[in-house]
Write an enzyme that holds these catalytic residues in place. Structure first.
Site, PDB file in Angstrom:
ATOM      1  N   CYS A  70       0.824  -1.188   0.000  1.00  0.00           N
ATOM      2  CA  CYS A  70       0.000   0.000   0.000  1.00  0.00           C
ATOM      3  C   CYS A  70       0.874   1.260   0.000  1.00  0.00           C
ATOM      4  O   CYS A  70       0.592   2.234  -0.689  1.00  0.00           O
ATOM      5  CB  CYS A  70      -0.816  -0.054   1.280  1.00  0.00           C
ATOM      6  SG  CYS A  70      -2.147   1.028   1.235  1.00  0.00           S
TER       7      CYS A  70
ATOM      8  N   CYS B 278      -4.562  -2.004   5.691  1.00  0.00           N
ATOM      9  CA  CYS B 278      -4.309  -0.627   5.298  1.00  0.00           C
ATOM     10  C   CYS B 278      -5.502  -0.100   4.498  1.00  0.00           C
ATOM     11  O   CYS B 278      -5.803  -0.601   3.424  1.00  0.00           O
ATOM     12  CB  CYS B 278      -3.058  -0.648   4.430  1.00  0.00           C
ATOM     13  SG  CYS B 278      -2.604   0.900   3.736  1.00  0.00           S
TER      14      CYS B 278
END
Length: 395
Positions: A100, A200
């Site tokens: 991410c 995330c």
């Protein structure tokens, strides 16, 4: 005035990062990334991104900085979610947080920020960056955060020099309690907000439920392997080369269905990962069972009793050249070179002494002590003192 775009996540760390930058005289803009709006996989009726985006907006108002939301859900699905499904299907365990950062925060998001005229992007990560000059060239160093308990450098182990050049980490010099104190003193709504858990940006999800959208449940056997299994006491051969020795010590154990006894059933080997204890739902053993290996082809989970089961431990691992990354390219090893480092194979693990050996096809990492649950698909990161210099995906 340099312009900084802060990734305001609706948490206390990025809120304080924005405050500190404004205080330092930067022109600060808050940007909230909306990366997920499929509420079918989040737990209960919580809609984390909505709450977070409201908190981020209130912080921006309090600090008197412009604020907007960007929808990156398409890129997030393509680069993170699809990758996760793909890795789990192959029987590997990905780390979406590391990805991410590499793919979304410091790539897609950073490009948007730069297109808005930003000189830098800032986040609330607990790590530090500094710049040194080596051979007349600027080199950016990624350093551990001052708060050793919160250090998040591991999650940024895939960043490049180009990304670091444009990044600021304002809370990296602070301890978490100090960050909360600053937020309280500035009367920010996020001052007492709990740290976010879960994937995330997706928020709290139950991983098996999340994976079941794509990876269908499929019943298979849970097999227990005894600690006395012969391959754990394999005789060490005489090696004719260092390469042979490295191959031998990094080789993982392999099992067959007749190596142990069936102790239960599971709903899909791809939902499990090495070292996992919860979710096996097998009782009646003197010590709890831990996953020591998964075979997604045969849909079998191999387990062993107790966290000291020899099937969990190995001393070395391999990273192929395609999945090798040096934050400090100037320190990259050439074939046959080696280097002593400190390394970790998961976030929150304390750093362990290790040695890197570069061969033509990739790199071996040999630890001084045996490591528990070395897991394919996870990231190994290595440090020189408190500087993270490189990382790779465990093959």
């Amino acid at each position: 005035m340099k312009r900084v775009i802060v990734g305001l996540s609706g948490g206390v760390d990025s809120s304080v990062a924005a405050y500190l930058l404004k205080k330092q005289g930067y022109e600060v803009i808050g940007l909230f990334m909306k990366n997920w709006h499929d509420d079918t996989v989040t737990i209960s009726d919580e809609c984390p991104w909505l709450d977070d985006s409201n908190d981020a907006l209130l912080v921006a108002e309090k600090l008197g900085i412009p604020f907007q939301t960007v929808d990156l859900s398409e890129e997030y699905k393509e680069r993170i979610v699809d990758y996760m499904f793909d890795e789990y299907e192959k029987g590997r365990t990905p780390n979406p947080d590391v990805l991410c950062n590499r793919e979304i925060k410091f790539d897609v998001f950073m490009k948007i920020a730069l297109s808005l005229g930003a000189d830098f992007v800032a986040t609330g990560h607990y790590c530090r960056r500094d710049t040194v000059v080596i051979d007349d060239k600027e080199v950016h160093r990624l350093l551990a955060g001052k708060d050793t308990n919160k250090d998040q450098s591991y999650f940024l182990c895939q960043l490049s020099q180009e990304q670091l050049a444009k990044t600021l980490f304002p809370v990296g010099e602070l301890l978490k309690p100090e960050v909360r104190e600053i937020a309280k003193a500035q009367d920010l709504i996020t001052a007492d907000k709990k740290d976010s858990q879960g994937l995330c940006f997706i928020g709290k999800v139950r991983l098996p439920e999340f994976l079941q959208q794509k990876l269908k449940a499929k019943e298979g056997n849970i097999i227990e392997i005894a600690a006395s299994e012969a391959q754990y006491d394999k005789a060490v051969p005489v090696f004719t080369s260092k390469r042979e020795e490295l191959e031998f010590i990094s080789e993982k154990f392999s099992y067959h269905s007749n190596d142990g006894k069936i102790v239960g059933k599971h709903q899909g080997a791809h939902y499990f990962t090495k070292g996992q204890r919860k979710g096996l739902a097998v009782g009646g053993t003197p010590e709890p069972l831990f996953v020591i290996e998964t075979d997604v082809e045969a849909n079998i989970i191999y387990t062993g009793q107790g966290k000291d089961h020899p099937g969990l431990y190995r001393k070395a691992l391999f990273v192929s050249n395609e999945e090798l990354h040096w934050v400090r390219q100037d320190l990259a090893l050439q074939v046959d070179e080696e280097l002593s480092v400190m390394a970790r194979i998961r976030y929150r693990q304390k750093l362990e002494k290790a040695r890197l050996y570069q061969v033509d096809s990739g790199m071996y990492i040999v630890f001084e002590n045996n490591q528990s649950a070395i897991t394919e698909g996870q990231f190994v990161a290595w440090y020189l003192k408190d500087e993270l210099v490189g990382s790779g995906v465990i093959s």
